[in-house]
Write an enzyme that holds these catalytic residues in place. Structure first.
Site, PDB file in Angstrom:
ATOM      1  N   ASP A  64       0.874  -1.179   0.000  1.00  0.00           N
ATOM      2  CA  ASP A  64       0.000   0.000   0.000  1.00  0.00           C
ATOM      3  C   ASP A  64       0.906   1.222   0.000  1.00  0.00           C
ATOM      4  O   ASP A  64       2.131   1.088  -0.146  1.00  0.00           O
ATOM      5  CB  ASP A  64      -0.933  -0.038   1.229  1.00  0.00           C
ATOM      6  CG  ASP A  64      -2.247   0.706   0.990  1.00  0.00           C
ATOM      7  OD1 ASP A  64      -2.225   1.808   0.404  1.00  0.00           O
ATOM      8  OD2 ASP A  64      -3.292   0.189   1.414  1.00  0.00           O
ATOM      9  N   ARG A 211       1.109 -28.557   2.966  1.00  0.00           N
ATOM     10  CA  ARG A 211       0.394 -29.828   2.839  1.00  0.00           C
ATOM     11  C   ARG A 211       1.208 -31.098   3.070  1.00  0.00           C
ATOM     12  O   ARG A 211       0.647 -32.062   3.617  1.00  0.00           O
ATOM     13  CB  ARG A 211      -0.331 -29.860   1.477  1.00  0.00           C
ATOM     14  CG  ARG A 211      -1.542 -28.918   1.470  1.00  0.00           C
ATOM     15  CD  ARG A 211      -1.971 -28.545   0.079  1.00  0.00           C
ATOM     16  NE  ARG A 211      -0.976 -27.693  -0.566  1.00  0.00           N
ATOM     17  CZ  ARG A 211      -1.088 -27.239  -1.813  1.00  0.00           C
ATOM     18  NH1 ARG A 211      -2.144 -27.555  -2.533  1.00  0.00           N
ATOM     19  NH2 ARG A 211      -0.155 -26.450  -2.313  1.00  0.00           N
TER      20      ARG A 211
HETATM   21  O1  C5P Z   1       0.936 -26.657   1.031  1.00  0.00           O
HETATM   22  P1  C5P Z   1       2.185 -26.023   0.506  1.00  0.00           P
HETATM   23  O2  C5P Z   1       3.469 -26.694   1.008  1.00  0.00           O
HETATM   24  O3  C5P Z   1       2.181 -25.843  -0.991  1.00  0.00           O
HETATM   25  O4  C5P Z   1       2.173 -24.573   1.180  1.00  0.00           O
HETATM   26  C1  C5P Z   1       3.097 -23.582   0.850  1.00  0.00           C
HETATM   27  C2  C5P Z   1       2.752 -22.320   1.586  1.00  0.00           C
HETATM   28  O5  C5P Z   1       3.600 -21.279   1.119  1.00  0.00           O
HETATM   29  C3  C5P Z   1       1.327 -21.832   1.376  1.00  0.00           C
HETATM   30  O6  C5P Z   1       0.935 -21.194   2.595  1.00  0.00           O
HETATM   31  C4  C5P Z   1       1.439 -20.824   0.264  1.00  0.00           C
HETATM   32  O7  C5P Z   1       0.467 -19.818   0.345  1.00  0.00           O
HETATM   33  C5  C5P Z   1       2.825 -20.228   0.561  1.00  0.00           C
HETATM   34  N1  C5P Z   1       3.485 -19.605  -0.572  1.00  0.00           N
HETATM   35  C6  C5P Z   1       3.796 -20.274  -1.749  1.00  0.00           C
HETATM   36  N2  C5P Z   1       4.428 -19.616  -2.770  1.00  0.00           N
HETATM   37  C7  C5P Z   1       4.771 -18.329  -2.634  1.00  0.00           C
HETATM   38  C8  C5P Z   1       4.477 -17.644  -1.452  1.00  0.00           C
HETATM   39  C9  C5P Z   1       3.825 -18.313  -0.428  1.00  0.00           C
HETATM   40  O8  C5P Z   1       3.499 -21.439  -1.869  1.00  0.00           O
HETATM   41  N3  C5P Z   1       5.418 -17.722  -3.614  1.00  0.00           N
END
Ligand code: C5P
Length: 232
Positions: A64, A211
């Site tokens: 912002d 996950r």
């Molecule tokens: O479930 P997973 O291992 O894919 O989760 C990865 C986490 O990292 C999620 O909270 C996702 O929103 C976050 N994230 C991502 N890629 C980015 C920034 C954040 O996967 N560039």
């Protein structure tokens, strides 16, 4: 600053989050609180997770005008999160204002890291929608360098970019990297992934794992496996 595994608690309620964290029996993983949980539960969720003894990465990606971000960061600083973030696209003025807002009267502050380009943005969408015509990996490095020059502590990036970020911005500039999967696990919607061991080899400082831990039959065991592979 040692290497660590941050568990992305992408849940929609405090109850679900606490039930999940209770399964770690004494272990206190570093926790990521993102927009979903924060907007569902409000600032109290940060205090509650901290009170349970976890470190917290508050992933709200502020973007912002500088004055608004400065004031919002002052509020987040009072919540005592360990890491907070913003979009480097907000420019140097916004990033320096954010640092001012975060810094407490005693000079301490949470670590502040920047999102460069979201990993959901690719070359085509960046050119078409953002009108940025340079190669995306160069754009990521330029944004990382801008963040470093503004005084920030690091960036969120793909583990595949962590080595280059350290080359460009210095070894002490933190790389916090999502997109981590076990070699025998499902990728889900993540495209450019590495295993915890590969992320370690490339030089990530923190891996953010959702996950593969939250959806595991035994989350604590999956977490320990991540720590073994990444921290050693
Ligand atoms: O479930 P997973 O291992 O894919 O989760 C990865 C986490 O990292 C999620 O909270 C996702 O929103 C976050 N994230 C991502 N890629 C980015 C920034 C954040 O996967 N560039």
């Amino acid at each position: 600053m040692g290497k660590d595994v941050i568990v992305a608690c992408d849940f929609s309620s405090a109850a679900e989050t606490f039930a999940f964290l209770d399964r770690f029996e004494g272990r206190k993983p570093f926790v990521k609180i993102g927009m979903e949980l924060f907007y569902a539960e409000g600032p109290s969720i940060v205090r509650a997770v901290k009170e349970r003894g976890h470190r917290v990465f508050l992933d709200l990606k502020l973007h912002d005008i500088p004055n608004t971000v400065k004031k919002a960061m002052a509020v987040l600083s009072a919540l005592d999160a360990d890491i907070v973030n913003l979009h480097a696209a907000g420019t140097t003025a916004m990033m320096t204002a954010a640092l001012e807002g975060l810094t407490r009267p005693d000079g301490s502050r949470p670590l502040l890291i920047a999102v460069t380009q979201l990993t959901s943005t690719d070359q085509q969408s960046m050119e078409r929608d953002l009108w940025i015509r340079e190669p995306i990996d160069e754009v990521v490095m330029h944004y990382a360098l801008t963040a470093r020059n503004a005084g920030l502590d690091g960036v969120v990036c793909s583990p595949l970019e962590a080595g280059k970020v350290h080359e460009v911005c210095g070894a002490g500039f933190l790389t916090v990297t999502p997109g981590v999967r076990f070699s025998d696990g499902a990728k889900g919607d993540q495209k450019r992934v590495t295993t915890p061991a590969e992320a370690k080899a490339i030089g990530s400082d923190y891996i953010v794992v959702g996950r593969p831990i939250t959806a595991a039959a035994d989350p604590a065991a999956a977490y320990e496996r991540c720590v073994r592979e990444f921290v050693g």
